[in-house]
Design a protein around this motif. Sequence first.
Motif, PDB file in Angstrom:
ATOM      1  N   MET A  55       0.833  -1.208   0.000  1.00 47.10           N
ATOM      2  CA  MET A  55       0.000   0.000   0.000  1.00 47.10           C
ATOM      3  C   MET A  55       0.865   1.254   0.000  1.00 47.10           C
ATOM      4  N   ASP A  56       1.954   1.243   0.741  1.00 46.81           N
ATOM      5  CA  ASP A  56       2.849   2.393   0.764  1.00 46.81           C
ATOM      6  C   ASP A  56       3.386   2.664  -0.639  1.00 46.81           C
ATOM      7  N   ASP A  57       3.789   1.602  -1.330  1.00 47.63           N
ATOM      8  CA  ASP A  57       4.263   1.749  -2.713  1.00 47.63           C
ATOM      9  C   ASP A  57       3.170   2.301  -3.619  1.00 47.63           C
ATOM     10  N   GLU A  58       1.938   1.828  -3.423  1.00 43.97           N
ATOM     11  CA  GLU A  58       0.814   2.268  -4.259  1.00 43.97           C
ATOM     12  C   GLU A  58       0.495   3.741  -4.016  1.00 43.97           C
ATOM     13  N   VAL A  59       0.507   4.176  -2.760  1.00 44.79           N
ATOM     14  CA  VAL A  59       0.247   5.588  -2.467  1.00 44.79           C
ATOM     15  C   VAL A  59       1.349   6.447  -3.093  1.00 44.79           C
ATOM     16  N   LYS A  60       2.590   6.016  -2.954  1.00 40.66           N
ATOM     17  CA  LYS A  60       3.695   6.775  -3.554  1.00 40.66           C
ATOM     18  C   LYS A  60       3.498   6.902  -5.061  1.00 40.66           C
ATOM     19  N   LYS A  61       3.081   5.813  -5.691  1.00 36.25           N
ATOM     20  CA  LYS A  61       2.907   5.806  -7.148  1.00 36.25           C
ATOM     21  C   LYS A  61       1.696   6.636  -7.581  1.00 36.25           C
ATOM     22  N   LYS A  62       0.581   6.491  -6.911  1.00 30.64           N
ATOM     23  CA  LYS A  62      -0.668   7.125  -7.353  1.00 30.64           C
ATOM     24  C   LYS A  62      -0.893   8.520  -6.788  1.00 30.64           C
ATOM     25  N   VAL A  63      -0.350   8.811  -5.595  1.00 35.17           N
ATOM     26  CA  VAL A  63      -0.643  10.081  -4.935  1.00 35.17           C
ATOM     27  C   VAL A  63       0.634  10.865  -4.637  1.00 35.17           C
ATOM     28  N   GLY A  64       1.675  10.172  -4.202  1.00 32.99           N
ATOM     29  CA  GLY A  64       2.941  10.821  -3.874  1.00 32.99           C
ATOM     30  C   GLY A  64       3.428  10.403  -2.501  1.00 32.99           C
ATOM     31  N   GLY A  65       4.747  10.313  -2.361  1.00 29.41           N
ATOM     32  CA  GLY A  65       5.347   9.860  -1.114  1.00 29.41           C
ATOM     33  C   GLY A  65       5.026  10.725   0.081  1.00 29.41           C
ATOM     34  N   ARG A  66       4.930  12.027  -0.138  1.00 26.10           N
ATOM     35  CA  ARG A  66       4.599  12.932   0.975  1.00 26.10           C
ATOM     36  C   ARG A  66       3.254  12.542   1.587  1.00 26.10           C
ATOM     37  N   TYR A  67       2.289  12.192   0.739  1.00 26.14           N
ATOM     38  CA  TYR A  67       0.951  11.872   1.238  1.00 26.14           C
ATOM     39  C   TYR A  67       0.909  10.494   1.885  1.00 26.14           C
ATOM     40  N   ALA A  68       1.755   9.579   1.414  1.00 23.04           N
ATOM     41  CA  ALA A  68       1.881   8.278   2.093  1.00 23.04           C
ATOM     42  C   ALA A  68       2.393   8.522   3.510  1.00 23.04           C
ATOM     43  N   ASP A  69       3.408   9.351   3.637  1.00 18.60           N
ATOM     44  CA  ASP A  69       3.989   9.642   4.951  1.00 18.60           C
ATOM     45  C   ASP A  69       2.986  10.346   5.853  1.00 18.60           C
ATOM     46  N   ILE A  70       2.250  11.301   5.310  1.00 17.25           N
ATOM     47  CA  ILE A  70       1.308  12.073   6.129  1.00 17.25           C
ATOM     48  C   ILE A  70       0.137  11.198   6.595  1.00 17.25           C
ATOM     49  N   ILE A  71      -0.431  10.375   5.722  1.00 15.90           N
ATOM     50  CA  ILE A  71      -1.577   9.552   6.136  1.00 15.90           C
ATOM     51  C   ILE A  71      -1.144   8.544   7.200  1.00 15.90           C
ATOM     52  N   GLU A  72       0.023   7.935   7.019  1.00 15.14           N
ATOM     53  CA  GLU A  72       0.513   6.961   8.002  1.00 15.14           C
ATOM     54  C   GLU A  72       0.827   7.648   9.335  1.00 15.14           C
ATOM     55  N   ALA A  73       1.421   8.832   9.281  1.00 10.46           N
ATOM     56  CA  ALA A  73       1.725   9.576  10.507  1.00 10.46           C
ATOM     57  C   ALA A  73       0.445   9.991  11.222  1.00 10.46           C
ATOM     58  N   ALA A 107       1.009  21.944  11.763  1.00 10.90           N
ATOM     59  CA  ALA A 107       0.147  22.007  10.573  1.00 10.90           C
ATOM     60  C   ALA A 107       0.326  23.304   9.788  1.00 10.90           C
ATOM     61  N   ARG A 108       0.985  24.298  10.353  1.00  8.31           N
ATOM     62  CA  ARG A 108       1.235  25.538   9.607  1.00  8.31           C
ATOM     63  C   ARG A 108       2.108  25.274   8.384  1.00  8.31           C
ATOM     64  N   LYS A 109       2.809  24.142   8.393  1.00  2.89           N
ATOM     65  CA  LYS A 109       3.668  23.773   7.268  1.00  2.89           C
ATOM     66  C   LYS A 109       2.906  22.975   6.207  1.00  2.89           C
ATOM     67  N   PHE A 110       1.623  22.764   6.419  1.00  2.00           N
ATOM     68  CA  PHE A 110       0.791  22.011   5.477  1.00  2.00           C
ATOM     69  C   PHE A 110       0.154  22.932   4.460  1.00  2.00           C
ATOM     70  N   ASP A 111       0.024  22.425   3.228  1.00  2.00           N
ATOM     71  CA  ASP A 111      -0.847  23.090   2.261  1.00  2.00           C
ATOM     72  C   ASP A 111      -2.214  22.397   2.357  1.00  2.00           C
ATOM     73  N   ALA A 112      -3.138  22.778   1.483  1.00  3.46           N
ATOM     74  CA  ALA A 112      -4.509  22.236   1.556  1.00  3.46           C
ATOM     75  C   ALA A 112      -4.529  20.719   1.362  1.00  3.46           C
ATOM     76  N   LYS A 113      -3.687  20.204   0.468  1.00  3.93           N
ATOM     77  CA  LYS A 113      -3.647  18.760   0.234  1.00  3.93           C
ATOM     78  C   LYS A 113      -3.105  18.024   1.461  1.00  3.93           C
ATOM     79  N   ASP A 114      -2.019  18.544   2.022  1.00  5.94           N
ATOM     80  CA  ASP A 114      -1.454  17.940   3.228  1.00  5.94           C
ATOM     81  C   ASP A 114      -2.514  17.896   4.336  1.00  5.94           C
ATOM     82  N   GLN A 115      -3.193  19.018   4.528  1.00  3.75           N
ATOM     83  CA  GLN A 115      -4.148  19.130   5.629  1.00  3.75           C
ATOM     84  C   GLN A 115      -5.303  18.162   5.474  1.00  3.75           C
ATOM     85  N   VAL A 116      -5.841  18.017   4.276  1.00  5.30           N
ATOM     86  CA  VAL A 116      -6.971  17.112   4.090  1.00  5.30           C
ATOM     87  C   VAL A 116      -6.530  15.660   4.276  1.00  5.30           C
TER      88      VAL A 116
END
Length: 171
Positions: A55-73, A107-116
């Motif tokens: 799943m981590d590989d799939e998120v990196k491929k389809k959405v991006g590594g930053r979002y894989a890291d953020i959702i897991e965190a 969260a001040r370092k988040f953009d709208a995508k990071d935050q959602v």
Amino acid sequence: MATWIKPITAETASAEAKEIIDKYKIDLNNCSHKTVVELNNPTVFKCVELNAWDMDDEVKKKVGGRYADIIEASVSWNNHSVICTNAYARLLKDRYDIDIKNDPDFARKFDAKDQVVWDLGAAIAKDIHSVGKDLQRRLKEQFTDEQIIVLVGMASITEADNTFESVMDIE
């Protein structure tokens, strides 16, 4: 706190566990304590650990590594999972200079995508029924349907991982 389930050893590993150990080149003396506990049942290892890797590989491929890291965190932080929170907090700090453990205003370092993505992980961790219409709308504004499905899939696998670690007292 040490787990209350014995980890496998080279001597106690089943034939199927030994196949996995060989295939993935797992060093039982230098891998996570969770891995040697999961390998007591290779199906559990495959479902919890290998699915998380996929799943981590799939998120990196389809959405991006930053979002894989953020959702897991986010899921791990909001589940109070010791191992995963420490791992993902370190990862966010090292990769993006986002310090979820020591900066209450991280969260001040988040953009709208990071935050959602963070909000999705938090909602899932706190109450799977709390992903309301507003959060759904915000997700649809930022991501495709497939990307949302992949993010929810990653959050679900992270939930399973967090549950396993917590119930087994693995730290």
